[in-house]
Design a protein around this motif. Structure first.
Motif, PDB file in Angstrom:
ATOM      1  N   TRP A  14       0.853  -1.195   0.000  1.00 50.74           N
ATOM      2  CA  TRP A  14       0.000   0.000   0.000  1.00 50.74           C
ATOM      3  C   TRP A  14       0.882   1.236   0.000  1.00 50.74           C
TER       4      TRP A  14
ATOM      5  N   VAL B 240      -4.889   7.013   0.315  1.00 50.08           N
ATOM      6  CA  VAL B 240      -4.311   5.711   0.671  1.00 50.08           C
ATOM      7  C   VAL B 240      -4.883   4.643  -0.261  1.00 50.08           C
TER       8      VAL B 240
ATOM      9  N   SER C  48      -4.201   0.489  -2.045  1.00 49.89           N
ATOM     10  CA  SER C  48      -3.470  -0.767  -2.162  1.00 49.89           C
ATOM     11  C   SER C  48      -2.991  -0.919  -3.600  1.00 49.89           C
TER      12      SER C  48
ATOM     13  N   PHE D 254       2.107   8.969  13.391  1.00 46.84           N
ATOM     14  CA  PHE D 254       3.285   9.842  13.473  1.00 46.84           C
ATOM     15  C   PHE D 254       3.985  10.039  12.139  1.00 46.84           C
ATOM     16  N   TRP D 255       3.466   9.442  11.071  1.00 48.18           N
ATOM     17  CA  TRP D 255       4.022   9.717   9.742  1.00 48.18           C
ATOM     18  C   TRP D 255       2.898   9.600   8.706  1.00 48.18           C
TER      19      TRP D 255
ATOM     20  N   VAL E 265      -2.884  10.315   5.814  1.00 52.53           N
ATOM     21  CA  VAL E 265      -2.506   9.412   6.899  1.00 52.53           C
ATOM     22  C   VAL E 265      -3.415   8.184   6.879  1.00 52.53           C
ATOM     23  N   SER E 266      -2.828   7.034   7.111  1.00 50.32           N
ATOM     24  CA  SER E 266      -3.589   5.787   7.158  1.00 50.32           C
ATOM     25  C   SER E 266      -3.612   5.217   8.567  1.00 50.32           C
TER      26      SER E 266
ATOM     27  N   TYR F 102      -3.620   2.110   8.968  1.00 52.99           N
ATOM     28  CA  TYR F 102      -3.006   0.787   8.859  1.00 52.99           C
ATOM     29  C   TYR F 102      -1.760   0.595   9.736  1.00 52.99           C
ATOM     30  N   PRO F 103      -0.825   1.570   9.742  1.00 52.99           N
ATOM     31  CA  PRO F 103       0.386   1.362  10.550  1.00 52.99           C
ATOM     32  C   PRO F 103       0.119   1.285  12.051  1.00 52.99           C
TER      33      PRO F 103
ATOM     34  N   PRO G 169      -5.509  -2.398   3.697  1.00 52.77           N
ATOM     35  CA  PRO G 169      -5.378  -0.954   3.931  1.00 52.77           C
ATOM     36  C   PRO G 169      -6.429  -0.129   3.170  1.00 52.77           C
TER      37      PRO G 169
ATOM     38  N   LYS H   4      -8.754   6.287   6.817  1.00 56.85           N
ATOM     39  CA  LYS H   4      -7.734   7.104   6.146  1.00 56.85           C
ATOM     40  C   LYS H   4      -8.245   8.528   6.092  1.00 56.85           C
TER      41      LYS H   4
END
Lengths: 202, 202
Positions: free
Chosen positions: A46, A64, A66, B45-46, B103-104, B106-107, B116, B123
């Protein structure tokens, strides 16, 4: 246990033929920009796809998504997406195909305790044109196989949403994988890295 | 073990004052768009910061960046960045400040086995203007504290790279956190969610 001697023999044995890559098992040396870039793109699944938003006054709009660049043993370096025009990204691309696709090494877990913005935690931005792929083409079939294999739930996404295969036609590559700024890397070097005859990058 | 009864009492007790948020401990109900968005932005954070690239013919250029929207108990919803003009993103912004930040969820690990791109894996894309913050201002001090606290290695980034604080002035919010398309969410609702007098979102 892998027979390292056999592996080395296979690696040495290869000619410098070009083609689709078999999987790249371990993180390449950052000095090898093509291998490093292809490793990151083939392993991740992703990223953020960026288009120009006409709804938002021409702002760059990140989303975002995939993706897949091929089955694990048929990596092409070209990211394929499965998008619907219910979502702004596909609508934007059909009006203005300028796009970029950004992927971070961070989610792969190989950056350790380093910050996602630490230059040794790789990141790549592929810039080019986001194009709809003819759904009856062989390329679309290849892409659907690649996408559904990496993202099994895509097969079951609602039919009436009319998801379609898009691809990024890459024109420029921005790769950071170490200190010292972006690595010089042409599209040609990225798409056709030197591989041996078992499909591993030399 | 958290005393859930006390927690509920504290939550019920609050008035609807507005202000900086204390941390949002658990994933909010997706029906609550402001809480959901603020949770995602404060916890992550990213993300990918997108600008218009003059070098690349006006293409939308995405770049992996670290950020912070405040110390954990002073979340503002406004993403602050630490950028250098050695990197194209800051250079782009100084020429054309149109930008978005994506920003997602997912992380964060809270999407479980969902893809994702599954709409229940949140998201957010914040669109607006990427602005340099006056380095002598209180806002820059607040931002540096917030950034260095979340990204300790930033403090030691090379001085001669001249990193500076940038912020995204948000004009539009695209949030997907469930089925049924983007959640309606105004910038006002996002920046000033209803909170109780201990700073938790109601």
């Amino acid at each position: 246990m892998i027979d390292m001697k056999l592996m080395m023999m296979l690696l040495m044995w290869g000619s410098e033929s070009q083609g689709r890559l078999l999987s790249i098992p371990t993180k390449p040396n950052p000095d090898d920009a093509p291998a490093s870039a292809r490793w990151l793109v083939s392993l991740n699944f992703w990223g953020v796809l960026n288009t120009i938003s006409s709804d938002l006054g021409g702002a760059p709009f990140g989303n975002v998504v995939s993706y897949s660049d091929g089955l694990p043993n048929e990596s092409t370096g070209i990211p394929y997406f499965y998008l619907t025009t219910l979502d702004p990204t596909a609508r934007n691309a059909l009006q203005d195909d300028k796009a970029s696709f950004t992927v971070s090494e961070y989610p792969l877990g190989t950056c350790g305790r380093r910050d996602p913005m630490n230059p040794t935690c790789s990141k790549i931005s592929l810039t080019g044109k986001l194009k709809l792929v003819d759904e009856k083409s062989k390329e679309a079939e290849f892409a659907r196989n690649a996408l559904f294999s990496k993202h099994p739930e895509m097969k079951d996404w609602p039919e009436d949403h009319n998801f379609q295969v898009f691809k990024l036609e890459i024109e420029n590559i921005f790769l950071i994988n170490w200190f010292g700024g972006p690595k010089p890397l042409t599209v040609e070097q990225y798409l056709h890295p030197k591989v041996n005859n078992v499909g591993l990058i030399l």
